[in-house]
Design an enzyme around this catalytic site. Structure first.
Site, PDB file in Angstrom:
ATOM      1  N   GLY A   4       0.910  -1.097   0.059  1.00 44.78           N
ATOM      2  CA  GLY A   4      -0.004   0.030   0.105  1.00 44.78           C
ATOM      3  C   GLY A   4       0.899   1.423   0.114  1.00 44.78           C
ATOM      4  O   GLY A   4       1.788   1.312   0.704  1.00 44.78           O
ATOM      5  N   GLU A 247      -1.813  -9.427   5.089  1.00 47.76           N
ATOM      6  CA  GLU A 247      -1.480  -9.861   6.459  1.00 47.76           C
ATOM      7  C   GLU A 247      -1.332 -11.178   6.964  1.00 47.76           C
ATOM      8  O   GLU A 247      -1.503 -11.447   7.933  1.00 47.76           O
ATOM      9  CB  GLU A 247      -2.296  -9.039   7.585  1.00 47.76           C
TER      10      GLU A 247
HETATM   11  C1  LIG Z   1      -5.357  -5.956  -0.934  1.00 49.47           C
HETATM   12  C2  LIG Z   1      -4.099  -6.294  -0.440  1.00 49.47           C
HETATM   13  C3  LIG Z   1      -3.525  -5.214   0.056  1.00 49.47           C
HETATM   14  C4  LIG Z   1      -2.010  -5.443   0.366  1.00 49.47           C
HETATM   15  N1  LIG Z   1      -1.268  -4.776   0.888  1.00 49.47           N
HETATM   16  C5  LIG Z   1       0.007  -4.896   1.339  1.00 49.47           C
HETATM   17  C6  LIG Z   1       0.786  -4.204   2.007  1.00 49.47           C
HETATM   18  O1  LIG Z   1       0.350  -2.896   2.263  1.00 49.47           O
HETATM   19  N2  LIG Z   1       1.974  -4.208   2.332  1.00 49.47           N
HETATM   20  C7  LIG Z   1       2.739  -5.704   1.968  1.00 49.47           C
HETATM   21  O2  LIG Z   1       3.591  -5.806   2.187  1.00 49.47           O
HETATM   22  N3  LIG Z   1       1.800  -6.434   1.285  1.00 49.47           N
HETATM   23  C8  LIG Z   1       0.621  -6.140   0.948  1.00 49.47           C
HETATM   24  N4  LIG Z   1      -0.077  -7.147   0.340  1.00 49.47           N
HETATM   25  C9  LIG Z   1       0.557  -8.518  -0.126  1.00 49.47           C
HETATM   26  C10 LIG Z   1       0.028  -9.483   0.498  1.00 49.47           C
HETATM   27  O3  LIG Z   1       0.755  -9.600   2.082  1.00 49.47           O
HETATM   28  C11 LIG Z   1       0.567 -10.836   0.169  1.00 49.47           C
HETATM   29  O4  LIG Z   1      -0.258 -10.897  -1.396  1.00 49.47           O
HETATM   30  C12 LIG Z   1       0.053 -12.129   0.734  1.00 49.47           C
HETATM   31  O5  LIG Z   1       1.095 -12.085   2.098  1.00 49.47           O
HETATM   32  C13 LIG Z   1       0.371 -13.536  -0.025  1.00 49.47           C
HETATM   33  O6  LIG Z   1       1.562 -13.620  -0.603  1.00 49.47           O
HETATM   34  P1  LIG Z   1       1.421 -13.730  -2.262  1.00 49.47           P
HETATM   35  O7  LIG Z   1       0.921 -12.829  -2.719  1.00 49.47           O
HETATM   36  O8  LIG Z   1       3.066 -13.917  -2.295  1.00 49.47           O
HETATM   37  O9  LIG Z   1       0.951 -15.100  -2.346  1.00 49.47           O
HETATM   38  P2  LIG Z   1       1.596 -16.481  -2.362  1.00 49.47           P
HETATM   39  O10 LIG Z   1       2.573 -16.621  -1.096  1.00 49.47           O
HETATM   40  O11 LIG Z   1       2.381 -16.507  -3.562  1.00 49.47           O
HETATM   41  O12 LIG Z   1       0.287 -17.544  -2.309  1.00 49.47           O
HETATM   42  C14 LIG Z   1      -0.266 -17.958  -3.473  1.00 49.47           C
HETATM   43  C15 LIG Z   1      -0.742 -19.165  -3.051  1.00 49.47           C
HETATM   44  O13 LIG Z   1       0.314 -20.345  -2.683  1.00 49.47           O
HETATM   45  C16 LIG Z   1      -0.291 -20.843  -1.423  1.00 49.47           C
HETATM   46  N5  LIG Z   1       1.131 -20.904  -0.642  1.00 49.47           N
HETATM   47  C17 LIG Z   1       2.230 -20.157  -0.628  1.00 49.47           C
HETATM   48  N6  LIG Z   1       3.029 -20.481   0.535  1.00 49.47           N
HETATM   49  C18 LIG Z   1       2.592 -21.359   0.925  1.00 49.47           C
HETATM   50  C19 LIG Z   1       2.961 -22.552   2.225  1.00 49.47           C
HETATM   51  N7  LIG Z   1       4.180 -22.241   2.636  1.00 49.47           N
HETATM   52  N8  LIG Z   1       2.343 -23.413   2.353  1.00 49.47           N
HETATM   53  C20 LIG Z   1       1.119 -23.865   1.663  1.00 49.47           C
HETATM   54  N9  LIG Z   1       0.919 -23.109   0.682  1.00 49.47           N
HETATM   55  C21 LIG Z   1       1.616 -21.852   0.141  1.00 49.47           C
HETATM   56  C22 LIG Z   1      -1.007 -19.958  -0.793  1.00 49.47           C
HETATM   57  O14 LIG Z   1      -1.827 -20.592  -0.085  1.00 49.47           O
HETATM   58  C23 LIG Z   1      -1.870 -19.491  -1.953  1.00 49.47           C
HETATM   59  O15 LIG Z   1      -2.937 -20.233  -2.285  1.00 49.47           O
HETATM   60  C24 LIG Z   1      -1.569  -6.814   0.027  1.00 49.47           C
HETATM   61  C25 LIG Z   1      -2.345  -7.835  -0.476  1.00 49.47           C
HETATM   62  C26 LIG Z   1      -3.471  -7.495  -0.917  1.00 49.47           C
HETATM   63  C27 LIG Z   1      -4.655  -8.524  -1.664  1.00 49.47           C
END
Ligand SMILES: Cc1cc2nc3c(=O)[nH]c(=O)nc-3n(C[C@H](O)[C@H](O)[C@H](O)COP(=O)(O)OP(=O)(O)OC[C@H]3O[C@@H](n4cnc5c(N)ncnc54)[C@H](O)[C@@H]3O)c2cc1C
Length: 401
Positions: A4, A247
């Site tokens: 954000g 989060e």
């Molecule tokens: C509206 C919104 C606002 C946000 N704001 C912020 C912000 O202000 N600051 C910030 O830093 N981030 C922010 N985010 C990012 C958010 O924290 C991440 O998108 C979230 O932590 C998931 O990480 P990723 O996108 O890399 O998904 P991934 O980790 O790639 O997840 C994708 C899939 O893989 C699976 N997966 C991943 N790792 C594992 C595991 N170890 N075991 C089993 N399954 C797994 C998950 O369950 C999911 O199904 C925001 C996200 C959204 C949607």
């Protein structure tokens, strides 16, 4: 990345990155990093930053992506409250690394609270609609009734109303526990921090998953009108579902709770003292609890849910141990992932029900007897609805139940 304020606005960011000193990796640590020039607002050399584009919701927030190429920051930019690096590269951390989870835990606590607000808006819209919209005579000789008179309609909205109260009570319990643990921390007592962390890691996923589903049920309960943007459901849904990901992604969080539960189960098997929210494992691990648990009272349902959670964690533990004979501990845990997430969900449901039982018990001091009766009914509805949704789990561990 979906950070954000990063897309257009932020000049600085707190970055969590792997820390290496003297050739050794110490894991993820926070650093404050300048991204853009304060005067020109242009990205600094080595920084790639920009806007990620249109999203399902939160479009007023300029979420961004970020990359670094050979970018250096001074040592003083490391946030050293919980771990320190000296000028010579020597690394020292607090005795409990879980301290750095404190802020995330507080944010998750507030997410649980926010979700109750989203659901309360959705059920209010659905309930009001159901008391003015008329459809399909129940008695052919009478005019069309309000749709809330249809029992199937009640079963869409009433459990969602019960969830609002239960989730709110649970959020309050978690806030209370958060402040208790913070006070203990000030006295140097870290013993309940893992428990608080584990609880926030499962309450956030369960609440956000259930609220997102319940908002959709409320939308469907308003028929074609629910599909209009002006119904408000679309905006509520977008807010609720975003928190399933941010989060801490929900599945990843449930696996963290499960890791705590497995540790607690092992402690239970050894007859060690357990922290309050997992204390119920004790009698199951030592097989000293009563043999039959299920009766349809709220207290009976709570016992059955405790038995379910304990049974599911016992099975997950057993399967990890069996798998470890032919594979690494990490692989064994991955193959047991589904069972672990389900055990974490079951444990979380125990906390929901316990917290709301306490809320209803305590309410006798602050509400009228008539309102108390309503609260008791709401609690019973939540408990029965939960059992109906958990029949597979209850049957799976019926030797415990
Ligand atoms: C509206 C919104 C606002 C946000 N704001 C912020 C912000 O202000 N600051 C910030 O830093 N981030 C922010 N985010 C990012 C958010 O924290 C991440 O998108 C979230 O932590 C998931 O990480 P990723 O996108 O890399 O998904 P991934 O980790 O790639 O997840 C994708 C899939 O893989 C699976 N997966 C991943 N790792 C594992 C595991 N170890 N075991 C089993 N399954 C797994 C998950 O369950 C999911 O199904 C925001 C996200 C959204 C949607």
């Amino acid at each position: 990345l979906l950070v954000g304020g990063l897309g257009h606005t932020a000049n600085y960011a707190v970055i969590f990155a792997q820390l290496y000193t003297l050739g050794k990796c110490h894991g993820i640590h926070p650093f404050i990093v300048q991204l853009r020039d304060e005067e020109t607002h242009k990205p600094l050399k080595g920084i790639t930053v920009g806007e990620i584009g249109n999203k399902v919701g939160f479009n007023t927030v300029n979420n961004g992506f970020l990359g670094f190429t050979n970018y250096r920051i001074p040592l003083k930019n490391m946030l050293m409250k919980n771990a320190k690096v000296s000028e010579s590269g020597e690394y020292k951390k607090e005795k409990n690394s879980i301290l750095s989870y404190g802020t995330m835990t507080m944010v998750r606590v507030s997410i649980v609270r926010d979700q109750t607000v989203y659901l309360s808006k959705a059920v209010t819209i659905a309930m009001r609609y159901a008391t003015v919209r008329r459809q399909s005579p129940i008695d052919p000789n009478l005019p069309e009734p309000k749709i809330i008179e249809h029992v199937t309609q009640q079963m869409k909205i009433f459990p969602a109303i019960a969830k609002v109260l239960v989730f709110k009570a649970t959020a309050e319990s978690l806030v209370e526990m958060f402040y208790e643990v913070m006070q203990e921390l000030q006295k140097g007592d870290l013993s309940r921090l893992p428990e608080l962390h584990a609880l926030s890691c499962c309450l956030k996923p369960i609440t956000t998953n259930e609220v997102t589903q319940a908002v959709e049920v409320c939308r469907l309960a308003c028929g074609g009108h629910g599909y209009l943007n002006s119904s408000g459901f679309n905006d509520i849904f977008k807010m609720a579902t975003a928190a399933q990901t941010y989060e801490g992604e929900n599945t990843v969080l449930l696996l963290q709770t499960a890791r705590f539960l497995i540790k607690a189960w092992k402690q239970g098997l050894k007859g060690e003292k357990l922290t309050p929210t997992v204390a119920y494992f004790g009698s199951f691990a030592s097989h000293t609890g009563p043999k039959r648990y299920f009766d349809s009272s709220v207290a009976g349902i709570l016992r059955a849910l405790q038995a379910t959670a304990a049974g599911k964690i016992a099975l997950a533990f057993q399967h990890i141990e069996e798998r470890k004979k032919t594979m690494s501990a990490e692989e064994a845990t991955n193959f047991t992932g589904i069972e672990l997430t389900k055990a974490a969900e079951a444990h979380c449901q125990v906390f929901f029900l316990e917290s709301s039982i306490k809320m209803v018990d305590n309410s006798a001091r602050s509400v009228s007897p008539a309102l108390k009766k309503v609260l008791v009914d709401v609690l019973e509805l939540y408990a029965v609805d939960l059992v109906m949704r958990s029949l597979g789990n209850l049957l799976q561990v019926k030797s415990f139940v």
